[in-house]
Design a protein around this motif. Structure first.
Motif, short mmCIF file in Angstrom:
data_model
loop_
_atom_site.label_atom_id
_atom_site.label_comp_id
_atom_site.label_asym_id
_atom_site.label_seq_id
_atom_site.Cartn_x
_atom_site.Cartn_y
_atom_site.Cartn_z
N ALA A 118 44.07 34.31 43.15
CA ALA A 118 44.42 33.69 44.77
C ALA A 118 44.54 35.16 45.72
O ALA A 118 44.30 35.04 46.75
CB ALA A 118 45.97 33.24 44.59
N LYS A 173 37.23 41.79 32.66
CA LYS A 173 38.46 42.54 31.98
C LYS A 173 39.16 41.72 30.88
O LYS A 173 38.82 40.42 30.83
CB LYS A 173 39.35 42.89 33.10
CG LYS A 173 40.06 41.38 33.76
CD LYS A 173 40.77 41.57 34.85
CE LYS A 173 41.14 40.17 35.40
NZ LYS A 173 41.85 39.38 34.51
N SER A 233 36.66 28.79 39.60
CA SER A 233 35.57 29.81 40.36
C SER A 233 34.33 29.40 40.17
O SER A 233 33.30 29.87 40.74
CB SER A 233 36.15 31.09 39.88
OG SER A 233 35.91 31.26 38.36
N THR A 271 48.58 23.14 41.04
CA THR A 271 48.87 24.52 41.52
C THR A 271 50.15 24.75 41.42
O THR A 271 50.97 24.18 41.51
CB THR A 271 48.29 24.60 42.85
OG1 THR A 271 48.89 23.63 43.87
CG2 THR A 271 46.80 24.46 43.08
N LEU A 272 50.51 26.25 41.55
CA LEU A 272 51.83 26.40 41.49
C LEU A 272 52.37 27.07 43.03
O LEU A 272 53.47 26.74 43.37
CB LEU A 272 52.20 27.76 40.62
CG LEU A 272 52.37 27.71 39.33
CD1 LEU A 272 52.71 29.12 38.63
CD2 LEU A 272 53.80 26.81 38.93
N ARG A 296 33.45 34.90 28.20
CA ARG A 296 32.17 35.04 28.29
C ARG A 296 31.72 36.70 27.85
O ARG A 296 30.84 36.91 27.57
CB ARG A 296 32.35 35.15 30.00
CG ARG A 296 30.79 35.77 30.50
CD ARG A 296 30.46 35.04 31.90
NE ARG A 296 31.40 35.54 32.87
CZ ARG A 296 31.31 35.20 34.26
NH1 ARG A 296 30.20 34.60 34.62
NH2 ARG A 296 32.06 35.50 35.21
N GLY A 346 35.36 41.44 37.49
CA GLY A 346 35.36 40.78 36.22
C GLY A 346 35.27 41.47 34.82
O GLY A 346 35.28 42.70 34.80
N1 LIG Z 1 46.33 26.26 39.85
C1 LIG Z 1 47.00 27.37 39.80
O1 LIG Z 1 48.14 27.35 39.98
C2 LIG Z 1 46.42 28.86 39.28
C3 LIG Z 1 47.43 29.84 38.69
C4 LIG Z 1 46.77 30.97 38.33
C5 LIG Z 1 45.42 31.03 38.40
N2 LIG Z 1 44.61 30.15 38.55
C6 LIG Z 1 43.03 30.28 38.63
O2 LIG Z 1 42.93 30.09 37.47
C7 LIG Z 1 41.59 30.69 37.12
C8 LIG Z 1 42.05 31.87 35.76
O3 LIG Z 1 42.96 32.64 36.36
P1 LIG Z 1 43.32 34.06 35.53
O4 LIG Z 1 44.42 34.82 36.17
O5 LIG Z 1 43.17 34.00 34.28
O6 LIG Z 1 42.01 34.91 36.18
P2 LIG Z 1 41.15 36.08 35.45
O7 LIG Z 1 42.04 36.98 34.77
O8 LIG Z 1 40.16 36.59 36.52
O9 LIG Z 1 40.36 35.32 34.15
C9 LIG Z 1 39.25 34.35 34.61
C10 LIG Z 1 38.60 34.34 33.31
O10 LIG Z 1 37.52 33.30 33.37
C11 LIG Z 1 36.18 33.92 33.00
N3 LIG Z 1 35.16 33.35 33.96
C12 LIG Z 1 35.09 33.21 35.29
N4 LIG Z 1 33.78 32.71 35.72
C13 LIG Z 1 33.22 32.38 34.37
C14 LIG Z 1 32.09 31.84 34.17
N5 LIG Z 1 31.21 31.32 35.04
N6 LIG Z 1 31.72 31.44 33.02
C15 LIG Z 1 32.43 31.81 31.86
N7 LIG Z 1 33.59 32.56 32.24
C16 LIG Z 1 33.78 32.60 33.32
C17 LIG Z 1 36.31 35.42 33.30
O11 LIG Z 1 35.41 36.25 32.68
P3 LIG Z 1 34.87 37.58 33.28
O12 LIG Z 1 35.89 38.40 33.38
O13 LIG Z 1 33.69 37.67 32.34
O14 LIG Z 1 34.33 37.22 34.87
C18 LIG Z 1 37.65 35.51 33.12
O15 LIG Z 1 37.90 36.04 31.72
C19 LIG Z 1 41.36 31.30 38.26
O16 LIG Z 1 40.35 30.92 38.91
C20 LIG Z 1 42.48 31.62 39.13
O17 LIG Z 1 42.35 31.55 40.53
C21 LIG Z 1 45.16 28.88 39.29
#
Ligand SMILES: NC(=O)c1ccc[n+]([C@@H]2O[C@H](COP(=O)([O-])OP(=O)(O)OC[C@H]3O[C@@H](n4cnc5c(N)ncnc54)[C@H](OP(=O)(O)O)[C@@H]3O)[C@@H](O)[C@H]2O)c1
Length: 324
Positions: A38, A316, A239, A262-263, A169, A314
């Motif tokens: 976010a 990490k 994303s 969403t939170l 990934r 990314g």
């Molecule tokens: N709805 C809600 O309330 C809420 C709350 C928290 C988070 N989110 C969302 O949920 C998602 C995950 O959050 P997070 O905190 O875990 O984020 P994060 O730490 O950035 O993790 C995202 C993971 O998804 C992988 N990824 C991204 N694009 C990809 C693709 N095209 N193909 C394969 N793997 C892919 C990334 O791999 P790489 O590192 O290799 O890119 C990473 O391991 C984010 O989009 C965030 O905005 C939503």
């Protein structure tokens, strides 16, 4: 006080007045604040903070010590170690949080790791248990398993006695994610396993009772093939695409559900409920060491630009945090 600042898509660290304490609120001296997707969106000019949160200071989660308590706030005392989700304003030296969405930091967990706990563990717990109803013995699929929410979801489901599969990934992180309790596959292996052959699906641990989607619409068709009868698909991150085609016939035949969540924009009452659920069902497992917050990297608050760039690059494992 110093705080990360986003104005007209420009990220900086600036001086701000100390936040004023209102009824039921707590002033937290922030030790660490996690970065989240976010924040990246806010930097690009999307996903503004909800009303009542600082519009120009990002940061959805923090941990620190109580510096002062406002009128009517009774849950915590000055000096207590606390953490919580906020609508914004977490990436600062000081933050004001309503006492009802604050949680105590479990004994044995350091404040830096705690700063990366509330947003991702609350999101994962709410999505797969409160909304998805995951039970012991059921099968969970986590897409995006190496990220903050992904590593939280894998650990939570493992502790609850579910069988967990994750897609990751970055091949460098497959072993570390497996060590959290999941069978790990690449996104390509998932797509190959979901073309309709039940044995291929079984080979990756499916069919799945709950799927938590943290990547996006690229997995939509595969998820519909991979979900079990009476299964639940939780859409949390988009994303990698927010639009896709749904085979309604398949959804119907499987008697499955797709739901999104969403939170950030939830009212105080609902956020407080998630905090109480965390205190009761999740935090005790940090005290025993069964759950951990994988920390990829930390940056001093003044180096927020470098921290944001690292997050956006990314690759990490777990969380990136700003520290004071
Ligand atoms: N709805 C809600 O309330 C809420 C709350 C928290 C988070 N989110 C969302 O949920 C998602 C995950 O959050 P997070 O905190 O875990 O984020 P994060 O730490 O950035 O993790 C995202 C993971 O998804 C992988 N990824 C991204 N694009 C990809 C693709 N095209 N193909 C394969 N793997 C892919 C990334 O791999 P790489 O590192 O290799 O890119 C990473 O391991 C984010 O989009 C965030 O905005 C939503």
């Amino acid at each position: 006080m110093r705080a990360v600042t986003i104005r007209e898509k420009v990220l900086s660290v600036d001086d701000h007045p100390e936040p004023a304490l209102g009824h039921g609120q707590v002033l937290v001296q922030v030790a660490a604040a996690g970065l989240n997707g976010a924040d990246m969106m806010q930097r690009r000019g999307h996903y503004p903070a909800p009303l009542g949160s600082p519009p120009d200071i990002p940061g959805l989660e923090l941990a620190g010590t109580v510096a002062a308590v406002g009128p009517g706030a009774t849950r915590f005392n000055v000096g207590d170690r606390v953490m919580g989700i906020v609508g914004g304003g977490g990436q600062a030296q000081l933050a004001v949080v309503h006492e009802r969405i604050l949680m105590p930091v479990p004994q044995g967990l350091d404040l830096v790791a705690a700063g990366g706990l509330p947003e991702v563990f609350t999101t994962a717990h709410d999505a797969i248990f409160t909304q998805g109803g995951l039970r012991s013995g059921e099968r969970l699929l986590v897409h995006g398993g190496a990220g903050g929410v992904g590593t939280a979801a894998i650990q939570l489901a493992t502790v609850a006695g579910a069988e967990v599969t994750a897609t990751v990934r970055n091949p460098d992180h497959h072993d570390a994610v497996a060590a959290l309790g999941a069978s790990v596959f690449s996104p390509e292996q998932f797509i190959e396993a979901t073309t309709g052959d039940p044995q291929s699906l079984a080979a990756i641990g499916g069919p799945f009772d709950v799927i938590i989607e943290l990547v996006g619409a690229v997995n939509l068709a595969g998820n519909l093939m991979a979900v079990n009868v009476n299964g639940r698909i939780s859409i949390i991150g988009t994303s990698a695409g927010a639009k896709g085609e749904i085979n309604l016939g398949l959804l119907m035949m499987k008697r499955a559900r797709i739901y999104g969540s969403t939170l950030r924009a939830r009212p105080l009452e609902e956020k407080a409920l998630t905090a109480r659920a965390m205190e009761k069902m999740v935090l005790p497992h940090f005290a025993t060491g069964a759950l951990t917050v994988p920390v990829a990297e930390t940056f001093p608050l003044e180096e927020a630009v470098a921290a944001y760039d690292r997050f956006a690059a990314g690759g990490k494992l777990g969380k990136i945090l700003l520290t004071n």
